[in-house]
Design an enzyme around this catalytic site. Sequence first.
Site, short mmCIF file in Angstrom:
data_model
loop_
_atom_site.label_atom_id
_atom_site.label_comp_id
_atom_site.label_asym_id
_atom_site.label_seq_id
_atom_site.Cartn_x
_atom_site.Cartn_y
_atom_site.Cartn_z
CB CYS A 115 15.86 70.64 -0.87
SG CYS A 115 17.28 71.69 -0.54
CG HIS A 270 15.05 68.92 2.72
ND1 HIS A 270 16.28 68.43 2.34
CD2 HIS A 270 15.15 70.28 2.71
CE1 HIS A 270 17.08 69.46 2.10
NE2 HIS A 270 16.42 70.59 2.33
CG ASN A 300 20.00 71.53 3.23
OD1 ASN A 300 19.90 70.54 2.52
ND2 ASN A 300 19.25 72.61 3.07
N1 COA Z 1 26.11 83.16 12.64
C1 COA Z 1 25.77 84.15 13.47
N2 COA Z 1 24.82 85.06 13.16
C2 COA Z 1 24.21 84.94 11.97
C3 COA Z 1 24.56 83.94 11.05
C4 COA Z 1 25.56 83.02 11.42
N3 COA Z 1 25.95 82.01 10.63
N4 COA Z 1 23.80 84.08 9.96
C5 COA Z 1 23.00 85.14 10.16
N5 COA Z 1 23.25 85.66 11.37
C6 COA Z 1 22.64 86.82 12.03
C7 COA Z 1 21.91 87.71 11.05
O1 COA Z 1 22.81 88.62 10.46
C8 COA Z 1 20.92 88.41 11.96
O2 COA Z 1 21.56 89.44 12.62
P1 COA Z 1 20.76 90.82 12.95
O3 COA Z 1 19.62 90.41 13.83
O4 COA Z 1 21.81 91.63 13.63
O5 COA Z 1 20.32 91.34 11.61
C9 COA Z 1 20.58 87.34 12.99
O6 COA Z 1 21.63 86.37 12.92
C10 COA Z 1 19.26 86.67 12.77
O7 COA Z 1 19.17 86.30 11.42
P2 COA Z 1 17.89 85.62 10.83
O8 COA Z 1 18.08 85.39 9.38
O9 COA Z 1 16.67 86.35 11.26
O10 COA Z 1 17.91 84.23 11.62
P3 COA Z 1 16.87 83.07 11.57
O11 COA Z 1 16.41 82.77 12.93
O12 COA Z 1 15.84 83.29 10.51
O13 COA Z 1 17.76 81.86 11.12
C11 COA Z 1 18.26 80.59 9.15
C12 COA Z 1 18.44 81.91 9.90
C13 COA Z 1 18.97 80.67 7.81
C14 COA Z 1 18.86 79.48 9.97
C15 COA Z 1 16.75 80.32 8.94
O14 COA Z 1 16.14 81.45 8.40
C16 COA Z 1 16.47 79.15 8.06
O15 COA Z 1 16.74 78.03 8.42
N6 COA Z 1 15.83 79.38 6.89
C17 COA Z 1 15.43 78.34 5.98
C18 COA Z 1 16.56 77.49 5.60
C19 COA Z 1 16.18 76.55 4.52
O16 COA Z 1 15.18 75.95 4.60
N7 COA Z 1 17.02 76.50 3.52
C20 COA Z 1 17.00 75.61 2.45
C21 COA Z 1 15.67 75.20 2.02
S1 COA Z 1 15.92 73.80 1.15
#
Ligand code: COA
Length: 343
Positions: A115, A270, A300
């Site tokens: 990224c 980004h 993304n």
């Molecule tokens: N739809 C529904 N539920 C989902 C899901 C989806 N697509 N993906 C994960 N979940 C669930 C998880 O299983 C978890 O369930 P649980 O509480 O029963 O265990 C719950 O949602 C919360 O998951 P969590 O990972 O804590 O959510 P979050 O608020 O951290 O959001 C992301 C997840 C991925 C959106 C977030 O962590 C993120 O944006 N991270 C960085 C992304 C990034 O920068 N990536 C690339 C860098 S270049």
Amino acid sequence: MNPVSSVVRGVGHHVPSKIVTNMDLSRLMDTSDEWIIERTGIRERRFVEEGTTTSDLAVPAVRMACARAGVEPQDCDMIIAATLSPDYFFPGIGTVLQNKLGMKNVPALDIRAQCSGLVYGLATADAYLRAGLAKRILLVCSEVQSPILDKTNRGRDMAVLFGDGAGALVIEAQSCPEGQRPTGKNTSRGVIDSLMGSDGSGAQLLFLKAPGSTTVGFMTQQSLDSGDIHPKMDGRVVFKNAVTRMLEAASTVLERNGLQPSDIDLVLPHQANLRINEAVREKLGISEDKVFNNIQKYGNTTAATIPICMSEAHEQGKIKEGQLVMTLAFGAGFTWGCNLIRW
Ligand code: COA
């Protein structure tokens, strides 16, 4: 002899026409429009039709950038290409594009900074141009990620985030008026400063394992069965690192150039998560209208996010000659960085 600076002469982008909404994904996996919008800001993304390659997607973006710069690809004497989703495991897309665009036998350099590809690519282009090793560089960032996502419940945390897209820049060495390099305090145009960082201890927190040499056999049936051929991420750790490193990069670049956040006219961050960009914006104390986001439409697109933002900001008249523009990125590696540009 007058010093030279690296001026962005043209920027272009291209996204596939196929729109994939959150609702479309909810038919493939256990997710919902509400969850995706609330956690990421994403409403839809673009996926290529089967058979479209990363270099295919890049070509129209390059044509747009070249048309806006008033040049042909053949007028560029170097190509720098950034992608994590190349046409082949090797060679990279730099040489593939050299051939597709009918360019001379120029150097074709591939960058693997995920990224942070645009930031690393622009920093590298700037170094080559200022060293007099090139006069006009084509920087291409393109990703076809939809085929590598696990579009089942197992991969839902990653599958909802990513999309396909491409962006390109034509960057030229230009003699600085009155011998003054751009500083952020004067009106000289070009790249003022770049920062690139990395922390490989985070390599396995956001990665795609196979094919690769850590897998005995490089890629096996086991890689397919276990899902090692799909990207994996520890979302929470990546999120925290993204906010910290983007903030750190912006603050360092502002401080060493004697600037305040309020001096910046436009930030092109980004597009990984709207909440990441909102946290960085708030902590920096920059107003909402000075940060360009389009993750809502494209998700993304990894290396392509910043050049797509740049191209759309240009089209919408939000990026004008003379403005102070900052790019800001964080990605797998971990890698991160920032460019400061007098547009
Ligand atoms: N739809 C529904 N539920 C989902 C899901 C989806 N697509 N993906 C994960 N979940 C669930 C998880 O299983 C978890 O369930 P649980 O509480 O029963 O265990 C719950 O949602 C919360 O998951 P969590 O990972 O804590 O959510 P979050 O608020 O951290 O959001 C992301 C997840 C991925 C959106 C977030 O962590 C993120 O944006 N991270 C960085 C992304 C990034 O920068 N990536 C690339 C860098 S270049």
